[in-house]
Design a protein around this motif. Sequence first.
Motif, mmCIF file in Angstrom:
data_model
loop_
_atom_site.group_PDB
_atom_site.id
_atom_site.type_symbol
_atom_site.label_atom_id
_atom_site.label_comp_id
_atom_site.label_asym_id
_atom_site.label_seq_id
_atom_site.Cartn_x
_atom_site.Cartn_y
_atom_site.Cartn_z
ATOM 1 N N GLY A 1 0.832 -1.382 -0.092
ATOM 2 C CA GLY A 1 0.014 -0.018 -0.050
ATOM 3 C C GLY A 1 0.850 1.204 -0.047
ATOM 4 N N ALA A 2 2.050 1.139 0.716
ATOM 5 C CA ALA A 2 2.958 2.359 0.820
ATOM 6 C C ALA A 2 3.447 2.716 -0.526
ATOM 7 C CB ALA A 2 3.973 2.253 2.087
ATOM 8 N N GLN A 3 3.885 1.637 -1.370
ATOM 9 C CA GLN A 3 4.537 1.615 -2.518
ATOM 10 C C GLN A 3 3.482 2.244 -3.450
ATOM 11 O OE1 GLN A 3 6.284 -1.856 -3.706
ATOM 12 N NE2 GLN A 3 7.693 -1.929 -2.209
ATOM 13 N N GLU B 1 -9.444 15.931 -3.875
ATOM 14 C CA GLU B 1 -8.661 16.496 -2.594
ATOM 15 C C GLU B 1 -9.366 15.595 -1.130
ATOM 16 O OE1 GLU B 1 -8.848 20.599 -1.882
ATOM 17 O OE2 GLU B 1 -7.536 21.169 -3.883
ATOM 18 N N SER B 2 -10.579 15.544 -1.382
ATOM 19 C CA SER B 2 -11.000 14.910 -0.339
ATOM 20 C C SER B 2 -10.663 13.308 -0.082
ATOM 21 C CB SER B 2 -12.585 14.982 -0.168
ATOM 22 O OG SER B 2 -13.375 14.014 0.773
ATOM 23 N N LYS C 1 -4.741 9.235 2.830
ATOM 24 C CA LYS C 1 -3.389 9.474 3.842
ATOM 25 C C LYS C 1 -3.834 9.244 5.186
ATOM 26 C CE LYS C 1 -1.392 13.213 1.077
ATOM 27 N NZ LYS C 1 -1.005 14.666 1.202
ATOM 28 N N GLN C 2 -5.194 9.397 5.733
ATOM 29 C CA GLN C 2 -5.701 9.216 7.079
ATOM 30 C C GLN C 2 -5.689 7.569 7.198
ATOM 31 O OE1 GLN C 2 -6.327 11.336 9.362
ATOM 32 N NE2 GLN C 2 -6.806 9.587 10.701
ATOM 33 N N THR C 3 -5.879 6.970 6.188
ATOM 34 C CA THR C 3 -6.147 5.428 6.481
ATOM 35 C C THR C 3 -4.829 4.694 6.399
ATOM 36 O OG1 THR C 3 -8.154 5.453 4.813
ATOM 37 C CG2 THR C 3 -7.001 3.328 5.186
ATOM 38 N N THR C 4 -3.812 5.438 5.676
ATOM 39 C CA THR C 4 -2.441 4.747 5.601
ATOM 40 C C THR C 4 -1.941 5.111 7.086
ATOM 41 O OG1 THR C 4 -2.236 5.163 3.611
ATOM 42 C CG2 THR C 4 -0.144 5.019 4.749
ATOM 43 N N CYS C 5 -2.213 6.302 7.735
ATOM 44 C CA CYS C 5 -1.832 6.303 9.223
ATOM 45 C C CYS C 5 -2.414 5.470 10.178
ATOM 46 C CB CYS C 5 -2.153 7.925 9.579
ATOM 47 S SG CYS C 5 -1.046 9.089 8.507
#
Length: 303
Positions: free
Chosen positions: A18-20, A44-45, A51-55
Motif C-alpha cells: 500500500g505504501a508503494q 482532494e477529499s 492518507k488518513q487510512t494509511t496512518c
Amino acid sequence: MRVVVGLLLLLLGLCGSGAQGEAGGLGEVNEINQNTDPKDPAEESTEQITKQTTCDIWTELRALRDMVVELNVHVELLQRENSDLQTRLSSSESELLISKSRIDQLERENAVQATELTSLGTRLTTTESKTSDLEKENADLQTRLSSSESELLISKSRIDQLEIENAEKPKVAFYAGLTNAGQLGPYNTDITLKYSKVFTNIGNAYNPSTGFFTAPVKGVYNLQFTGYCYHGGNVAVHVYKNNQRIMNNWEISNDNVPGYLTNSLVLELTAGDEIHLVLPSGFSIHDSGNNHSSFSGSLLFTL
C-alpha cells in the motif's frame, strides 16, 4: 501463537504494498497536477481519506507489534511457570510415591498391630476371667479369714477366761508315804495314821503332823490309799470324814504271804471338811523306804 505471527507478517506485507502504491500514485498525481488545472474538491477529499487510512494502519501495526512483544514476554513467563510447575509436579510425584510406600508400610504395620491387638484382646479376656475367679476366691478367703479371726478371738477370749479361772482356781494335790520304821501295830485301840513322808503337798491341804486332809474349797476330790503287811499280819484301814467312818477295808494274810490292800474315793467336800485314815485295834500296817503304804488326793473341780 503461530497464527498471530502469520497474521502480523501478512499485515506488514499489505502495508508495504500500500505504501508503494500510494507513493507511485502520489508521484503521478503530482505530475498531472503540474500539467493540469487545480484539483477538484472531491479529489482532494479522497486523497485526504487515503492518507488518513494509511496512518491508521501504521498505528494498528505498531499496536500489534507491541501486543506481539507483550505476548512473547507473557509466553516466556508462562514457559517459566510451566517449567516450575513441571519441577514441582515431579517433586510432588516423588513425594507421592514415597507417601504411598510409607502408607503401604504403615498398612502392613497396622495389620500386624491389629493381629497383635486381637491376640492381646484374647489374652486380656482370659486374664480378666482369671482375675474375676481370683477375686471370687479372694472374697471367699476373706470371708473364711474373717470367720477364722472371729473364732480365734473367741478362742483367745475363752482361753484368757480359762486362764483367769485356772489362776483363781485353787490347786490341791498331795502324796505321802506312811513311815520308814517298818511295822505299826497291832494296838489295843484305834490310832490315826500320820503319813509323815510328804512328797507332794500343793495347796498345803494335807497336814503330816495330824494326818488330816482339810478341803480348802467346796468341790469334788479324788482320794487314794494303800496298806501293806506281812509275816501273818492282818492289815486294815478305815476312812473318816469329819470323824464319821465312811469306808472300812482290811486284808487277812497267811504265814509268809504278805497282805496288800488299795482303794480310792471320789467325794464332794465342803470347805473345811476333814479326811483322815485310821488303823483299827488288832490290825497292823507296814511301810519302809519302798512306800508300800501311802495316802494321796487331789481336787478334781470346784463347785
